[in-house]
Design a protein around this motif. Structure first.
Motif, PDB file in Angstrom:
ATOM      1  N   LEU A  62       0.585  -1.275   0.165  1.00 55.23           N
ATOM      2  CA  LEU A  62      -0.109  -0.048  -0.109  1.00 55.23           C
ATOM      3  C   LEU A  62       0.681   1.154   0.081  1.00 55.23           C
ATOM      4  O   LEU A  62       0.654   2.209  -0.492  1.00 55.23           O
ATOM      5  CB  LEU A  62      -0.922   0.001   1.136  1.00 55.23           C
ATOM      6  CG  LEU A  62      -1.891  -1.038   1.203  1.00 55.23           C
ATOM      7  CD1 LEU A  62      -2.902  -0.934   2.393  1.00 55.23           C
ATOM      8  CD2 LEU A  62      -3.028  -1.022   0.045  1.00 55.23           C
ATOM      9  N   LEU A  63       1.919   1.330   0.756  1.00 50.47           N
ATOM     10  CA  LEU A  63       2.768   2.336   0.798  1.00 50.47           C
ATOM     11  C   LEU A  63       3.697   2.710  -0.582  1.00 50.47           C
ATOM     12  O   LEU A  63       4.446   3.963  -0.714  1.00 50.47           O
ATOM     13  CB  LEU A  63       4.086   2.146   1.643  1.00 50.47           C
ATOM     14  CG  LEU A  63       3.385   2.183   3.087  1.00 50.47           C
ATOM     15  CD1 LEU A  63       4.442   1.824   4.340  1.00 50.47           C
ATOM     16  CD2 LEU A  63       2.744   3.571   3.412  1.00 50.47           C
ATOM     17  N   THR A  64       3.498   1.795  -1.681  1.00 52.59           N
ATOM     18  CA  THR A  64       3.978   2.443  -2.764  1.00 52.59           C
ATOM     19  C   THR A  64       2.983   3.449  -3.391  1.00 52.59           C
ATOM     20  O   THR A  64       3.644   4.082  -4.547  1.00 52.59           O
ATOM     21  CB  THR A  64       4.156   1.084  -3.792  1.00 52.59           C
ATOM     22  OG1 THR A  64       2.747   0.705  -4.024  1.00 52.59           O
ATOM     23  CG2 THR A  64       4.942  -0.019  -3.551  1.00 52.59           C
ATOM     24  N   ALA A  65       1.813   3.665  -3.007  1.00 48.69           N
ATOM     25  CA  ALA A  65       1.177   4.873  -3.445  1.00 48.69           C
ATOM     26  C   ALA A  65       1.506   5.957  -2.511  1.00 48.69           C
ATOM     27  O   ALA A  65       1.473   5.937  -1.243  1.00 48.69           O
ATOM     28  CB  ALA A  65      -0.330   4.508  -3.173  1.00 48.69           C
ATOM     29  N   ARG A  66       1.978   7.042  -3.076  1.00 47.82           N
ATOM     30  CA  ARG A  66       2.754   8.303  -2.511  1.00 47.82           C
ATOM     31  C   ARG A  66       1.646   8.942  -1.596  1.00 47.82           C
ATOM     32  O   ARG A  66       1.882   9.250  -0.323  1.00 47.82           O
ATOM     33  CB  ARG A  66       2.987   9.285  -3.552  1.00 47.82           C
ATOM     34  CG  ARG A  66       3.815  10.487  -2.733  1.00 47.82           C
ATOM     35  CD  ARG A  66       4.121  11.438  -3.926  1.00 47.82           C
ATOM     36  NE  ARG A  66       4.935  12.697  -3.320  1.00 47.82           N
ATOM     37  CZ  ARG A  66       5.363  13.752  -3.996  1.00 47.82           C
ATOM     38  NH1 ARG A  66       4.922  13.646  -5.311  1.00 47.82           N
ATOM     39  NH2 ARG A  66       5.687  14.922  -3.435  1.00 47.82           N
ATOM     40  N   TRP A  67       0.544   8.851  -1.854  1.00 51.81           N
ATOM     41  CA  TRP A  67      -0.642   9.391  -0.917  1.00 51.81           C
ATOM     42  C   TRP A  67      -0.600   8.700   0.261  1.00 51.81           C
ATOM     43  O   TRP A  67      -0.927   9.311   1.442  1.00 51.81           O
ATOM     44  CB  TRP A  67      -1.938   9.597  -1.545  1.00 51.81           C
ATOM     45  CG  TRP A  67      -3.064  10.562  -0.916  1.00 51.81           C
ATOM     46  CD1 TRP A  67      -3.127  11.777  -0.980  1.00 51.81           C
ATOM     47  CD2 TRP A  67      -3.913   9.935   0.008  1.00 51.81           C
ATOM     48  NE1 TRP A  67      -4.330  12.132  -0.026  1.00 51.81           N
ATOM     49  CE2 TRP A  67      -4.657  11.159   0.380  1.00 51.81           C
ATOM     50  CE3 TRP A  67      -4.268   8.744   0.370  1.00 51.81           C
ATOM     51  CZ2 TRP A  67      -5.677  11.102   1.384  1.00 51.81           C
ATOM     52  CZ3 TRP A  67      -5.277   8.737   1.368  1.00 51.81           C
ATOM     53  CH2 TRP A  67      -6.115   9.721   1.912  1.00 51.81           C
TER      54      TRP A  67
END
Length: 566
Positions: free
Chosen positions: A469-474
């Motif tokens: 999930l943390l591959t999404a910057r937001w």
């Protein structure tokens, strides 16, 4: 010779029997034909004489109703044998010829053996020391174990020795005790003749007795391991499968309950195939009543992991039948059917292909939206997880926003098992950034999962799902804004915090610091992550040096040089 009648008092009948027996024993000495057979019969007659002596010594023997039918029948058999012995003592030819006479003698000898068996059973049971009415009275709530044991002995004696009416009354009493006292099942198994009871499952000429026997066996099979073991060893599974195949609807339901219970023991599962039960169970799932379907699919679930049976299930077309039950069965049937599909899906590519061909994946995904039982959801998720090893299936799952959102909800609100399976699925799917952002609210729950050392694999599942999930910057910004979650991550980095493998929080830090992440870096520094990473780098925890370099801005080369100088 005295005429045989059931109207004579028991003592009179016993006197008549004793007289005929004495004459018969003398007659067997003088026979001139079939001498070998008469020697065998003399042994039986001597045994009978001993049993009758023991019978007369029982103070209340004459009051036992079973003797009112046994004694007249025994007297008739002895009178027949006496007549045959006299024919063998004569020098004239046998009337009807030797073959017919031999047949008559063997029939009479067999009858005598049956009487001896029944009499011996009566004597061994101890029931002749008590006076009882035909309708047995159930021991009251205050009765001790001795009273209950006698009740069971008397009941099974009547069941084996008596005629149809005795059997019916005895089975009524057995069902009464099993239905009113659940703990009595163990005593029934220990003190009763379960082999005889299972034999009544094929008592086709008396439907009521057969129905009562099926009910009793069903209750016993579902009560405890010992009962199941004995019913299985006495061949009960084969009888029950025949009832499930050909019986009436009520009998099929009771048989299915017993079959599910018996197959719950892994050592019994192989016998389903040996008795030809695979097709019977599948047909019961396809066409049975709701109750029959529920227990039949439970039995299939129990044996689905047995290698030989697994292939037989596939060949008999089990997959579409089970998938249909997942969609349209009762809630209990749905759970067992979902469990079965999960077991089959984990068995290899052959079964996964079968499930996908039957549109099983789409039905499982759709079903998640409607289910309320966490156990059924768990089995559905396990099945989906097993199917996801296929690239094409993984693509379908990854593109399903509805599924992804449900996984996020299970992580936030489900039990630990649901959380673990959901987290593992998320970690293994290639989810779009948009969908990752849609379930950002579950990240705090994933951090909590990393604090739980049990069940095994939960921490890893939580960590890998978070990294994904943390591959999404937001999502990175969201996590570091969550003060509580951030402090938990930093706490997990502390070498003194021993509840977690340090590689997992280090993975999170590396994920937070990848790419342009100045805001994340500042929040981690402020929270004190640097000092913990320094110690972890010295301990050579995987990824710690890389995380420290990213966090502190010091190059790896200068960091190593400083460590060397120190």
């Amino acid at each position: 010779m005295h005429p045989t009648t059931t109207n004579e008092p028991p003592q009179t009948l016993l006197d008549l029997i004793t007289d005929v027996l004495s004459l018969l024993l003398l007659s067997t000495i003088t026979v001139q034909s079939f001498i070998g057979r008469w020697q065998v019969l003399r042994t039986k007659l001597t045994s009978l004489q001993s049993s009758l002596s023991s019978l007369s010594e029982s103070p209340l023997w004459s009051q036992n109703p079973l003797l009112h039918t046994l004694l007249p029948s025994l007297l008739s058999t002895l009178q027949r044998l006496l007549a045959l012995s006299r024919q063998c003592s004569s020098t004239s030819s046998l009337p009807g010829g030797k073959l017919l006479f031999q047949s008559d003698l063997d029939i009479a000898s067999s009858s005598l053996s049956n009487h001896l068996h029944d009499l011996d059973l009566l004597l061994r049971s101890g029931v002749l020391h008590h006076s009882n009415a035909i309708i047995l009275s159930h021991p009251g709530p205050g009765s001790d174990k001795e009273d209950l044991v006698f009740f069971i002995h008397d009941l099974f004696t009547r069941l084996q020795v008596g005629g149809v009416e005795f059997k019916r009354k005895a089975l009524e009493s057995l069902l009464q005790i099993l239905n009113t006292d659940k703990k009595s099942a163990s005593l029934v198994v220990k003190e009763g003749n379960i082999g005889y009871l299972t034999g009544l499952l094929d008592f086709n000429d008396q439907p009521l007795i057969r129905e009562q026997a099926v009910s009793a066996v069903s209750i016993l099979a579902a009560s405890n391991d010992e009962s199941r073991k004995i019913i299985f060893e006495e061949g009960g599974l084969g009888h029950l499968l025949r009832i499930l195949e050909t019986g009436s609807m009520p009998l099929k339901e009771k048989a299915a309950i017993a079959i599910e219970a018996i197959t719950g023991d892994p050592d019994n599962g192989w016998a389903i195939s040996a008795y030809g039960g695979v097709s019977v169970l599948i047909e019961a799932c396809r066409c049975g009543s709701q109750a029959t379907q529920t227990h039949a699919v439970g039995a299939i679930r129990n044996v689905a992991g047995v290698e030989d049976i697994k292939m037989a299930l596939a060949e008999e077309g089990v997959v579409p039948v089970i998938i249909h039950l997942i969609v349209s069965g009762s809630s209990a049937a749905q759970e067992k059917a979902a469990n079965t599909i999960a077991i089959l899906a984990s068995s290899g590519g052959y079964f996964r292909d079968l499930i996908i061909q039957e549109k099983g994946l789409q039905r499982l995904m759709h079903l998640i939206q409607d289910l309320s039982s966490s156990d059924t959801i768990e089995h559905v998720l396990r099945a989906i997880s097993s199917l996801s090893v296929s690239d094409s299936t993984a693509q379908v799952l990854s593109s399903s926003t509805a599924l992804i959102i449900h996984l996020g909800e299970f992580i936030k609100h489900g039990n630990m098992t649901l959380q673990k399976i959901s987290a593992s699925l998320l970690a293994n799917l290639s989810i779009s950034d948009r969908n990752k952002r849609a379930i950002a609210s579950c990240m705090g729950s994933l951090v909590k999962l990393m604090e739980s050392p049990k069940p095994v694999g939960l921490q890893e599942a939580g960590a890998l799902a978070l990294v994904s999930l943390l591959t999404a910057r937001w999502n990175k910004k969201e996590l570091v804004r969550d003060e509580k979650s951030l402090m938990k991550v930093v706490q997990m980095l502390d070498p003194k915090y021993e509840l977690i493998d340090k590689k997992f929080p280090v993975m999170l830090v590396n994920a937070l610091l990848s790419g342009r992440s100045s805001g994340c870096r500042k929040r981690l520094l402020d929270a004190g992550a640097c000092q913990h990473l320094q110690k972890l780098a010295e301990m050579e925890v995987s990824g710690a040096k890389k995380a420290l370099q990213r966090l502190s801005g010091i190059s790896l080369k200068s960091m190593f040089s400083r460590t060397w100088r120190e």
